[in-house]
Design a protein around this motif. Structure first.
Motif, PDB file in Angstrom:
ATOM      1  N   LEU A  86       0.855  -1.185   0.000  1.00 38.40           N
ATOM      2  CA  LEU A  86       0.000   0.000   0.000  1.00 38.40           C
ATOM      3  C   LEU A  86       0.890   1.234   0.000  1.00 38.40           C
ATOM      4  O   LEU A  86       1.833   1.312   0.790  1.00 38.40           O
ATOM      5  N   ILE A 172      -4.337 -17.239  -9.227  1.00 45.06           N
ATOM      6  CA  ILE A 172      -5.332 -16.506 -10.023  1.00 45.06           C
ATOM      7  C   ILE A 172      -6.473 -16.016  -9.127  1.00 45.06           C
ATOM      8  O   ILE A 172      -7.378 -15.344  -9.589  1.00 45.06           O
ATOM      9  N   ASP A 173      -6.456 -16.383  -7.847  1.00 41.05           N
ATOM     10  CA  ASP A 173      -7.505 -15.877  -6.948  1.00 41.05           C
ATOM     11  C   ASP A 173      -6.954 -15.603  -5.550  1.00 41.05           C
ATOM     12  O   ASP A 173      -6.522 -14.503  -5.262  1.00 41.05           O
ATOM     13  N   ASP A 174      -6.966 -16.606  -4.655  1.00 39.09           N
ATOM     14  CA  ASP A 174      -6.524 -16.383  -3.278  1.00 39.09           C
ATOM     15  C   ASP A 174      -5.074 -16.843  -3.097  1.00 39.09           C
ATOM     16  O   ASP A 174      -4.653 -17.817  -3.710  1.00 39.09           O
ATOM     17  N   GLU A 178      -3.906 -16.893   2.690  1.00 42.90           N
ATOM     18  CA  GLU A 178      -5.262 -16.373   2.841  1.00 42.90           C
ATOM     19  C   GLU A 178      -6.264 -17.523   2.943  1.00 42.90           C
ATOM     20  O   GLU A 178      -7.201 -17.471   3.749  1.00 42.90           O
ATOM     21  N   LYS A 229     -11.149 -23.476  -0.712  1.00 40.37           N
ATOM     22  CA  LYS A 229     -11.757 -22.780   0.433  1.00 40.37           C
ATOM     23  C   LYS A 229     -13.259 -23.008   0.437  1.00 40.37           C
ATOM     24  O   LYS A 229     -13.850 -23.340   1.472  1.00 40.37           O
ATOM     25  N   THR A 230     -13.894 -22.858  -0.736  1.00 38.27           N
ATOM     26  CA  THR A 230     -15.348 -23.008  -0.823  1.00 38.27           C
ATOM     27  C   THR A 230     -15.756 -24.451  -0.536  1.00 38.27           C
ATOM     28  O   THR A 230     -16.766 -24.694   0.116  1.00 38.27           O
TER      29      THR A 230
ATOM     30  N   GLY B  35     -16.752 -17.421   0.084  1.00 36.96           N
ATOM     31  CA  GLY B  35     -17.039 -18.380  -0.974  1.00 36.96           C
ATOM     32  C   GLY B  35     -18.280 -18.051  -1.797  1.00 36.96           C
ATOM     33  O   GLY B  35     -18.682 -18.848  -2.641  1.00 36.96           O
ATOM     34  N   GLN B  40     -14.920 -13.321  -7.794  1.00 29.07           N
ATOM     35  CA  GLN B  40     -15.323 -13.732  -9.157  1.00 29.07           C
ATOM     36  C   GLN B  40     -16.112 -12.608  -9.820  1.00 29.07           C
ATOM     37  O   GLN B  40     -15.935 -12.315 -11.005  1.00 29.07           O
ATOM     38  N   ARG B  43     -13.938  -9.943 -10.975  1.00 32.24           N
ATOM     39  CA  ARG B  43     -13.216 -10.355 -12.189  1.00 32.24           C
ATOM     40  C   ARG B  43     -14.082 -10.094 -13.422  1.00 32.24           C
ATOM     41  O   ARG B  43     -13.601  -9.560 -14.431  1.00 32.24           O
ATOM     42  N   ARG B  54      -4.838  -9.476 -13.977  1.00 28.87           N
ATOM     43  CA  ARG B  54      -5.196 -10.627 -13.152  1.00 28.87           C
ATOM     44  C   ARG B  54      -5.913 -10.116 -11.906  1.00 28.87           C
ATOM     45  O   ARG B  54      -5.390  -9.260 -11.194  1.00 28.87           O
ATOM     46  N   VAL B  55      -7.111 -10.633 -11.658  1.00 27.61           N
ATOM     47  CA  VAL B  55      -7.916 -10.184 -10.521  1.00 27.61           C
ATOM     48  C   VAL B  55      -7.795 -11.197  -9.384  1.00 27.61           C
ATOM     49  O   VAL B  55      -8.196 -12.341  -9.517  1.00 27.61           O
ATOM     50  N   THR B  56      -7.184 -10.766  -8.293  1.00 26.09           N
ATOM     51  CA  THR B  56      -6.994 -11.676  -7.157  1.00 26.09           C
ATOM     52  C   THR B  56      -7.621 -11.066  -5.905  1.00 26.09           C
ATOM     53  O   THR B  56      -7.976  -9.895  -5.889  1.00 26.09           O
ATOM     54  N   SER B  57      -7.748 -11.878  -4.868  1.00 26.83           N
ATOM     55  CA  SER B  57      -8.373 -11.408  -3.644  1.00 26.83           C
ATOM     56  C   SER B  57      -7.516 -10.345  -2.962  1.00 26.83           C
ATOM     57  O   SER B  57      -6.327 -10.534  -2.767  1.00 26.83           O
ATOM     58  N   THR B  59      -7.854  -9.469   0.153  1.00 26.16           N
ATOM     59  CA  THR B  59      -8.023  -9.591   1.606  1.00 26.16           C
ATOM     60  C   THR B  59      -6.761  -9.199   2.359  1.00 26.16           C
ATOM     61  O   THR B  59      -6.797  -8.407   3.292  1.00 26.16           O
ATOM     62  N   PHE B  60      -5.633  -9.739   1.950  1.00 27.78           N
ATOM     63  CA  PHE B  60      -4.397  -9.498   2.689  1.00 27.78           C
ATOM     64  C   PHE B  60      -3.757  -8.165   2.320  1.00 27.78           C
ATOM     65  O   PHE B  60      -3.357  -7.396   3.186  1.00 27.78           O
ATOM     66  N   VAL B  61      -3.739  -7.875   1.032  1.00 25.34           N
ATOM     67  CA  VAL B  61      -3.049  -6.662   0.572  1.00 25.34           C
ATOM     68  C   VAL B  61      -3.943  -5.426   0.656  1.00 25.34           C
ATOM     69  O   VAL B  61      -3.482  -4.306   0.477  1.00 25.34           O
ATOM     70  N   LEU B  62      -5.239  -5.624   0.907  1.00 25.58           N
ATOM     71  CA  LEU B  62      -6.255  -4.578   1.119  1.00 25.58           C
ATOM     72  C   LEU B  62      -6.695  -3.848  -0.149  1.00 25.58           C
ATOM     73  O   LEU B  62      -7.832  -3.446  -0.264  1.00 25.58           O
ATOM     74  N   LEU B  63      -5.784  -3.653  -1.100  1.00 25.85           N
ATOM     75  CA  LEU B  63      -6.148  -2.900  -2.303  1.00 25.85           C
ATOM     76  C   LEU B  63      -5.428  -3.477  -3.522  1.00 25.85           C
ATOM     77  O   LEU B  63      -4.217  -3.651  -3.510  1.00 25.85           O
ATOM     78  N   ASP B  77     -10.922  -4.472   0.138  1.00 24.78           N
ATOM     79  CA  ASP B  77     -11.481  -5.548   0.945  1.00 24.78           C
ATOM     80  C   ASP B  77     -11.426  -5.125   2.417  1.00 24.78           C
ATOM     81  O   ASP B  77     -10.358  -4.813   2.943  1.00 24.78           O
TER      82      ASP B  77
END
Lengths: 352, 139
Positions: A86, A172-174, A178, A229-230, B35, B40, B43, B54-57, B59-63, B77
């Motif tokens: 950040l 590509i996601d989590d 995490e 995860k799901t 979940g 998704q 994305r 690339r669209v990733t979560s 949660t951890f990086v916040l932005l 997030d």
């Protein structure tokens, strides 16, 4: 005289500083989550706020110098993790490092946090008296496959040399860390989820539940942990109309979910590492990041027929010793940063 | 508007349709259980704006920032956030002024910071595959 580098890290939640001699010997490594520091500064440190970095940065730097028994004037160069992260958080560290470099008239070295995680395998803790040198382990044979696994990163790299590094796959996601945190939340466990799931998994049956292993095609080096995860969520909650939560599971059932989930993560990581090794003709594997402390992963790696280099446990999670260590290497190559260095939100290895 | 999605691909295409109607300066609040498919959905939105990132979560990086499309998407997030102060210190107000699209997962945790014309999107898992997607423009 050893070359002393002071490293500074503020890319995410941790504010950290460290003094490292000759790129390997860690004379001090201070991070805010260390209890003593909390007590010194009014207890709770907010987890996220860049304001917390501002409050912590100078005490952390002072503590790192003090623990290393070293004066600011003895530092030969200042290394800063200026990416990825950040902007607000990065700027705190970047500004501190620039100011120190300028006032001490010493070089400033810009380091990529992810690159530093890979470098962390080279770090050795120095003993308190700093009299005896720990026998250096043999450095990783190159080319190597690099893996960074943490809460925010899950990525594979091709290391031709320590400064010629290419991203060859990523989530590509989590991120895997995490997924651990979210599965821990599903199971009603505490945060962070990694260590506790690792611990419960030791008492569970990894074959109790067959969770999916997403490999994304035959040659892909990318990762996906979102579906895993799901499927843990649906296993715990039950399907349509049977809304349970983890409190209805016995301890043994929770242990089995933890072990089966961990086993799915580790299977995928090992498969991808072996795929990457084959594709780049690697002679060793280098792993960094918080998840590299996972015991289940470490024991699976021990069974591989290729040398695997892991950081000492203290250098798995975010720290500034790795920043200083990599900073030394770049310093020797003359790769110094100008005082107008920017904070950059993405890694230098980010996918094009 | 209420949609029913039977696959990840369908969720992404519903999001892409929404994307084609968006203007700069929009804020989207995404709600839904773990979940449910929030990432998704983002994305699909990012693809709908023509971006290849690339669209990733986050949660951890916040932005996460996706800048290759018609509008820049700021993907935030609030899952790990302890309060609105935390969210402000990562520059939330400034992001709203960038004339892009600001998408916030777990938005109810920072409700008081959201502009009055925020688009609310609720994702609900009706079964392991089927999702109800409820899109409610506020203004």
């Amino acid at each position: 005289m050893p070359m002393l580098i002071l490293g500074i890290e503020s890319t995410c939640d941790e504010t950290a500083a460290a003094v490292v001699a000759d790129g390997v010997r860690v004379l001090s490594s201070t991070i805010t989550s260390q209890v003593q520091l909390h007590e010194k500064f009014r207890g709770v440190v907010p987890e996220i706020a860049s304001r917390a970095h501002i409050e912590n940065i100078l005490p952390v730097i002072n503590q790192a110098l003090e623990s290393a028994h070293c004066r600011l004037q003895e530092i030969d160069a200042f290394a800063i993790a200026h990416r990825p992260g950040l902007i607000g958080s990065l700027l705190v560290g970047v500004t501190a490092a620039k100011t120190l470099a300028w006032t001490c008239a010493k070089p400033l070295i810009a380091v990529d946090h992810v690159h530093a995680h890979l470098y962390s395998v080279n770090l050795q803790p120095a003993d308190d008296q700093q009299t005896s040198l720990v026998e250096p382990a043999s450095p990783p044979a190159l080319p190597a496959v690099g893996l960074v696994v943490s809460g925010g990163h899950t990525a594979l790299y091709h290391l031709k040399s320590w400064t010629d590094v290419t991203l060859i796959g990523s989530t590509i996601d989590d991120a895997v860390g995490e997924a651990y945190d979210k599965v821990a939340a599903i199971l009603g466990l505490s945060y962070p989820g990694g260590p506790i799931i690792d611990q419960l998994a030791q008492q569970g049956d990894p074959n109790a539940i067959r969770f999916p292993r997403s490999l994304l095609g035959r040659n892909s080096l990318d990762f996906s942990f979102s579906g895993l995860k799901t499927s843990v969520l649906y296993h715990v909650r039950g399907h349509k109309g049977r809304q349970r939560d983890a409190s209805s599971l016995s301890q043994q059932e929770i242990n089995n979910v933890a072990a089966s989930f961990q086993s799915a993560c580790i299977d995928v990581i090992i498969k991808k590492l072996l795929r990457a090794r084959k594709q780049v003709g690697a002679r060793s594997i280098v792993i960094g990041g918080g998840v590299s402390a996972n015991r289940g992963l470490r024991s699976a790696l021990a069974g591989l027929d290729i040398p695997v280099h892991l950081p000492a446990p203290a250098y798995c999670t975010d720290n500034a010793a790795m920043t200083a260590g990599l900073g030394y290497l770049l310093h020797n190559l003359g790769q110094h940063a100008a005082l107008d260095l920017d904070a950059i939100p993405f890694s230098q290895f980010a996918a094009p | 508007m209420i949609y029913r999605s039977r696959s990840i691909a369908q969720t992404e295409s519903i999001a892409a349709d929404l994307a084609s109607t968006l203007r700069g300066g929009t804020c989207i609040a995404l709600e839904g259980d773990l979940g449910a498919g929030k990432t998704q959905f983002v994305r699909g939105l990012v693809r709908g704006l023509g971006a290849t990132d690339r669209v990733t979560s986050p949660t951890f990086v916040l932005l996460n920032i996706y800048g290759t499309g018609r509008l820049t998407v700021y993907h935030l997030d609030a899952y790990r956030v302890h309060g609105t102060d935390d969210f402000q210190t990562i520059g939330f107000s400034e992001l709203l002024e960038q004339n892009g699209v600001v998408v916030v997962e777990w938005a109810s945790r920072v409700k008081s910071l959201l502009p009055p014309d925020t688009i609310d999107i609720q994702l609900t898992a009706l079964s392991p595959r089927i999702r109800e997607i409820r899109i409610t423009p506020r203004a």
